[in-house]
Design a protein around this motif. Structure first.
Motif, mmCIF file in Angstrom:
data_model
loop_
_atom_site.group_PDB
_atom_site.id
_atom_site.type_symbol
_atom_site.label_atom_id
_atom_site.label_comp_id
_atom_site.label_asym_id
_atom_site.label_seq_id
_atom_site.Cartn_x
_atom_site.Cartn_y
_atom_site.Cartn_z
ATOM 1 N N VAL A 110 14.162 -0.860 9.905
ATOM 2 C CA VAL A 110 14.755 -0.190 8.747
ATOM 3 C C VAL A 110 13.679 0.446 7.866
ATOM 4 N N LEU A 111 12.574 -0.262 7.675
ATOM 5 C CA LEU A 111 11.504 0.230 6.796
ATOM 6 C C LEU A 111 10.498 1.120 7.525
ATOM 7 N N LYS A 112 10.726 1.316 8.826
ATOM 8 C CA LYS A 112 9.844 2.165 9.644
ATOM 9 C C LYS A 112 8.371 1.790 9.428
ATOM 10 N N MET A 113 8.090 0.509 9.642
ATOM 11 C CA MET A 113 6.738 0.005 9.412
ATOM 12 C C MET A 113 5.768 0.556 10.450
ATOM 13 N N PRO A 114 4.672 1.128 9.975
ATOM 14 C CA PRO A 114 3.621 1.525 10.915
ATOM 15 C C PRO A 114 2.892 0.279 11.438
ATOM 16 N N LYS A 115 2.069 0.463 12.441
ATOM 17 C CA LYS A 115 1.370 -0.656 13.080
ATOM 18 C C LYS A 115 0.608 -1.513 12.068
ATOM 19 N N LYS A 116 -0.017 -0.883 11.091
ATOM 20 C CA LYS A 116 -0.790 -1.616 10.080
ATOM 21 C C LYS A 116 0.090 -2.608 9.309
ATOM 22 N N ASN A 150 0.803 -1.228 0.000
ATOM 23 C CA ASN A 150 0.000 0.000 0.000
ATOM 24 C C ASN A 150 0.834 1.274 0.000
ATOM 25 N N ARG A 151 2.132 1.142 0.041
ATOM 26 C CA ARG A 151 2.987 2.330 -0.030
ATOM 27 C C ARG A 151 3.016 2.819 -1.476
ATOM 28 N N SER A 152 3.031 4.125 -1.643
ATOM 29 C CA SER A 152 3.052 4.669 -3.005
ATOM 30 C C SER A 152 4.364 4.314 -3.707
ATOM 31 N N LYS A 153 5.439 4.243 -2.953
ATOM 32 C CA LYS A 153 6.737 3.882 -3.517
ATOM 33 C C LYS A 153 7.389 2.850 -2.600
ATOM 34 N N ARG A 154 7.568 1.648 -3.123
ATOM 35 C CA ARG A 154 8.217 0.601 -2.324
ATOM 36 C C ARG A 154 9.727 0.733 -2.451
ATOM 37 N N PRO A 155 10.432 0.656 -1.331
ATOM 38 C CA PRO A 155 11.896 0.794 -1.344
ATOM 39 C C PRO A 155 12.576 -0.517 -1.772
ATOM 40 N N VAL A 156 12.560 -0.787 -3.061
ATOM 41 C CA VAL A 156 13.043 -2.073 -3.592
ATOM 42 C C VAL A 156 14.508 -2.318 -3.238
ATOM 43 N N PHE A 157 15.355 -1.313 -3.379
ATOM 44 C CA PHE A 157 16.775 -1.487 -3.051
ATOM 45 C C PHE A 157 16.946 -1.844 -1.577
ATOM 46 N N ALA A 176 13.063 -8.334 13.466
ATOM 47 C CA ALA A 176 13.286 -6.966 13.939
ATOM 48 C C ALA A 176 13.830 -6.013 12.892
ATOM 49 N N LEU A 177 14.741 -6.481 12.048
ATOM 50 C CA LEU A 177 15.410 -5.571 11.122
ATOM 51 C C LEU A 177 14.469 -4.908 10.109
#
Length: 131
Positions: A82-88, A30-37, A77-78
């Motif tokens: 690193v991706l700063k995942m929100p609770k959702k 659901n992210r507008s831009k996925r951080p593929v790298f 955990a990583l």
């Protein structure tokens, strides 16, 4: 292919790498831009690094909670940090991350008779079950 040594390990690692990347891509869908790298770098550290660590430490007198625990902790955990995942996203990622390795182990054990992905719990192959 050598199904007892490095060849089997590389198959396990390749499948785990693909599953890990797929899970992260699904989690971040659901992210507008996925951080593929970043996802690929996380996959290299968590999967490749974790599996090499486990392979090196297993059977060397290292307690199971270290040779399983360090890679598991890295996997759990990583990515959220690193991706700063929100609770959702965490509510999607954590349950899937918990079952990734056991499902891979069950499938390899049952269908191919390869029982060493997670050797601490045994899953019979289909040949053993239906013999």
């Amino acid at each position: 292919m050598d199904t007892n040594g490095l060849g089997k390990f590389l198959v396990y690692m390749s499948v785990a790498l693909l599953v890990f990347v797929a899970v992260l891509m699904f989690t971040l869908r659901n992210r507008s831009k996925r951080p593929v790298f970043t996802i690929m770098m996380l996959a290299l550290v968590a999967v490749v690094g974790g599996m090499i660590f486990a392979r090196i430490t297993y059977g060397k007198g290292v307690p199971w909670w270290i040779f399983y625990g360090v890679p598991a902790l890295t996997t759990f955990a990583l990515p959220p940090l690193v991706l700063k995942m929100p609770k959702k996203e965490l509510l999607v990622y954590i349950p899937i991350a918990l079952i990734m390795a056991p499902v891979i182990h069950i499938l390899f054990s049952f269908f191919l008779g390869w029982h060493d992905y997670m050797p601490l719990f045994y899953v019979p192959s289909w040949r053993e079950v239906f013999g």
